[in-house]
Design a protein around this motif. Sequence first.
Motif, PDB file in Angstrom:
ATOM      1  N   ARG A 287       0.772  -1.218   0.062  1.00  0.00           N
ATOM      2  CA  ARG A 287       0.078   0.023  -0.080  1.00  0.00           C
ATOM      3  C   ARG A 287       0.779   1.446  -0.042  1.00  0.00           C
ATOM      4  N   ASP A 288       1.835   1.198   0.687  1.00  0.00           N
ATOM      5  CA  ASP A 288       2.768   2.301   1.020  1.00  0.00           C
ATOM      6  C   ASP A 288       3.897   2.288  -0.068  1.00  0.00           C
ATOM      7  N   ARG A 289       3.535   1.480  -1.295  1.00  0.00           N
ATOM      8  CA  ARG A 289       4.486   1.685  -2.474  1.00  0.00           C
ATOM      9  C   ARG A 289       6.041   1.353  -2.218  1.00  0.00           C
ATOM     10  N   LEU A 290       6.345   0.696  -1.384  1.00  0.00           N
ATOM     11  CA  LEU A 290       7.672   0.159  -1.113  1.00  0.00           C
ATOM     12  C   LEU A 290       8.162  -0.589  -2.186  1.00  0.00           C
ATOM     13  N   TYR A 291       7.373  -1.151  -2.899  1.00  0.00           N
ATOM     14  CA  TYR A 291       7.710  -1.910  -4.200  1.00  0.00           C
ATOM     15  C   TYR A 291       7.468  -1.386  -5.501  1.00  0.00           C
ATOM     16  N   ALA A 292       7.476  -0.200  -5.593  1.00  0.00           N
ATOM     17  CA  ALA A 292       7.508   0.590  -6.885  1.00  0.00           C
ATOM     18  C   ALA A 292       8.425   0.062  -7.900  1.00  0.00           C
ATOM     19  N   THR A 293       9.569   0.077  -7.325  1.00  0.00           N
ATOM     20  CA  THR A 293      10.757  -0.819  -7.947  1.00  0.00           C
ATOM     21  C   THR A 293      11.246  -1.991  -6.974  1.00  0.00           C
ATOM     22  N   LEU A 294      11.438  -2.913  -7.895  1.00  0.00           N
ATOM     23  CA  LEU A 294      12.063  -4.027  -6.834  1.00  0.00           C
ATOM     24  C   LEU A 294      13.161  -3.954  -6.480  1.00  0.00           C
ATOM     25  N   PRO A 295      13.732  -4.332  -5.238  1.00  0.00           N
ATOM     26  CA  PRO A 295      14.987  -4.153  -4.677  1.00  0.00           C
ATOM     27  C   PRO A 295      16.118  -4.930  -5.316  1.00  0.00           C
ATOM     28  N   ARG A 296      17.271  -4.194  -5.417  1.00  0.00           N
ATOM     29  CA  ARG A 296      18.353  -4.885  -6.057  1.00  0.00           C
ATOM     30  C   ARG A 296      18.902  -6.353  -5.879  1.00  0.00           C
ATOM     31  N   ASN A 297      18.568  -6.718  -4.432  1.00  0.00           N
ATOM     32  CA  ASN A 297      19.057  -7.918  -4.170  1.00  0.00           C
ATOM     33  C   ASN A 297      18.032  -9.064  -4.481  1.00  0.00           C
ATOM     34  N   THR A 298      16.762  -8.505  -5.314  1.00  0.00           N
ATOM     35  CA  THR A 298      15.521  -9.448  -5.586  1.00  0.00           C
ATOM     36  C   THR A 298      16.175 -10.731  -6.216  1.00  0.00           C
ATOM     37  N   VAL A 299      15.626 -12.040  -5.673  1.00  0.00           N
ATOM     38  CA  VAL A 299      16.263 -13.184  -6.101  1.00  0.00           C
ATOM     39  C   VAL A 299      15.559 -13.774  -7.128  1.00  0.00           C
ATOM     40  N   GLU A 300      16.226 -13.921  -8.319  1.00  0.00           N
ATOM     41  CA  GLU A 300      15.624 -14.701  -9.453  1.00  0.00           C
ATOM     42  C   GLU A 300      15.302 -15.932  -9.410  1.00  0.00           C
ATOM     43  N   THR A 301      13.980 -16.542  -9.292  1.00  0.00           N
ATOM     44  CA  THR A 301      13.932 -18.092  -9.214  1.00  0.00           C
ATOM     45  C   THR A 301      14.133 -18.788 -10.144  1.00  0.00           C
ATOM     46  N   GLY A 302      13.966 -18.420 -11.485  1.00  0.00           N
ATOM     47  CA  GLY A 302      14.358 -18.928 -12.842  1.00  0.00           C
ATOM     48  C   GLY A 302      13.245 -20.076 -13.148  1.00  0.00           C
ATOM     49  N   GLU A 303      11.865 -19.321 -12.528  1.00  0.00           N
ATOM     50  CA  GLU A 303      10.958 -20.234 -12.876  1.00  0.00           C
ATOM     51  C   GLU A 303       9.905 -19.871 -14.244  1.00  0.00           C
TER      52      GLU A 303
END
Length: 666
Positions: free
Chosen positions: A103-119
């Motif tokens: 709601r507070d838009r903390l994920y307007a952009t995903l963080p740099r350390n976002t983990v790619e699942t490869g799925e």
Amino acid sequence: MPFCTRWSFRPSDRAPTSVILSLVSSDDRDLGLDTHITRKDFLNATLLGVGGLLISASAPALARAADAAQNDTDAWTGFGGVGDYSRSNGNTKAVLDAAHKVRDRLYATLPRNTVETGELYDVIVVGGGIAGLAAAYTVAKATDRTKTCLVLENHPIFGGGAKQNEFLINGVRLVGPQASNQFGVPGAAGTSITSQSWADFGLPRSFTYQEVDPSVGGLRIPLDNYAHMDGVNETQVDVGYFFDSASGAAKPTWLRNIWQNELADAPFAPEVRADLIRWRRTSGESTDEFRRRLDTMTYAQYLEGVLKFRPEVTKFVAPIVGLINGAGPDAVSAFASAQIGLPGVARARGNTGPLPQSFPGGNSAFARHFVKWLVPDGISGPAGLEGVHNGRVDFSALDRKGQATRIRTGATVVRVEHASTAADGEHVVVGYELGGRVYRTRARSVVMAAGGAMARAVMADMPAEMHDAYATFQHAPALVVNVAVTNWKFLHALGAPCARWFDDEFGFSCNIRRPMVIGPAPPPLKATDPAVLTFYMGLYTTGRTLAEQVANGRKRLLETSYADFERLIRRRMTTMFGSAGFDARRDIAGIVLNRWGHARLVQPPGFYYGTNGRPAAREIVARGYGRIAMGHSELGGHQSATGAMGQGQRAAQQALKLAGPSTLLC
């Protein structure tokens, strides 16, 4: 360990009695709040007032200590019961905090350390309630389990609003619904998803309910938690109505089954009594013209402006509308009230026919059967009613690599957007938070089966028309409380397994149910047996705008601590039932709150048919966009289990057309 307020601990675990008693008032002692309090109870009963503060601030060290002592149950969430659902009673604080980050838009952009699942899945379903599980079922059934599907659910367990609370009282397992409740048996030859899944699950076409001991005296006990509400099936069960000075009685008075003698004994003015009786007898029409007319005004406007009833009629029915429709009759479409069968606007049913039924945990049964069918190892025991009811969830089996359908719980979706790569072509990227880390996975298509309040916050590339339509949606809160009692002799003394009252302190009704028999038949039900007393409560404020009603209700839901709600419940029960022998400290074994911050999509005038020749906002949202299909139950208006299944199926069928060739199992 039994879930109750009287825990058994070693003496060394107890907090000093003098410290505890200095923090408990004499009024609280009258409500049983000082009975054998252990250190664990001390942390949860006397520090719970910080719960409202924890919504927007970091937990202080003392509250974190309470969390640890409660095995991850925090001061705001409170007790969760036992069993599979003990960590997931309604929207817990952990779920709430995760949602508020979105709601507070903390994920307007995903963080740099976002983990790619490869799925890469054929279909990702956002939301593991009944709509989402029905969507996953549709994907699996339509493709003979050849397409891959991932269900992302933000709660610790699947089901959404279709979950249950479990208690263990004196060796007896008691189960009550957290929210979604009541079902009808579909026809054996039906082609709907309800009929198809019913057959696939191996559910019976008829059910038996616990026999009632002759000592109970022939009380008519409902099978669900709605039948006793006015305008539903309350003439078929025994209901006690509590009147006091605030509701017109000279002194606190219980009256039983007030409609059976046309309110002759009820403390209503003669003209109000006449209007209430006329309201009960007034039937709506079944024409499309009538339905469209109802959708141009509120239920209050129709009752008072068209039918010329007194405002007291509107006030009488307000709690039921506020619960089921999410706001007062002055804000809800008259057609929405017709959808739930209320007098004046719905076709008269005469309060006859079979009583509505409920599984022990409400519609959690549907969610559990979907999961058992999708992931057989996900619930222990054999398929079928008894096996699924008594089985335990194997959470490790829900998300195993290599199976066609995977269910990932505790995963809050934070961002959904389209993407295109040379290797994979057009697809959808889904970001989600799990265990404090953000992950990114992909799918050929997505079904958004989460509630609209979350869905509209995470779809990053939503078209302007859909964005504007979603902006009109108002989601109302609700509270469902299950109180485990060691006996229900106080209700028996009143001759009423259901209660209705007329003030705004806490709720408006509660009841016990005749339990469904699953497995060997138990002995006949006696008033000395433990039971679950369930309170359903809307949080609305008549006389305010729709936006103000939902905002005020949510504020109360979020800012009231578990301890304060517990005091309200104990006080309400003592006020009403004390004269019938009820003793809070003796008779209450446990209280579980199920808070739902966005329980209902409120349906104001124009919700169903639109206004000024423009399509209804729900129709615009239901179209979806790109590779994203919309499938939450609220898009059909009145939210129900069957409606959720239908919306989930429709969206999944749309998503399958977009998914293309199957991907490899992930």
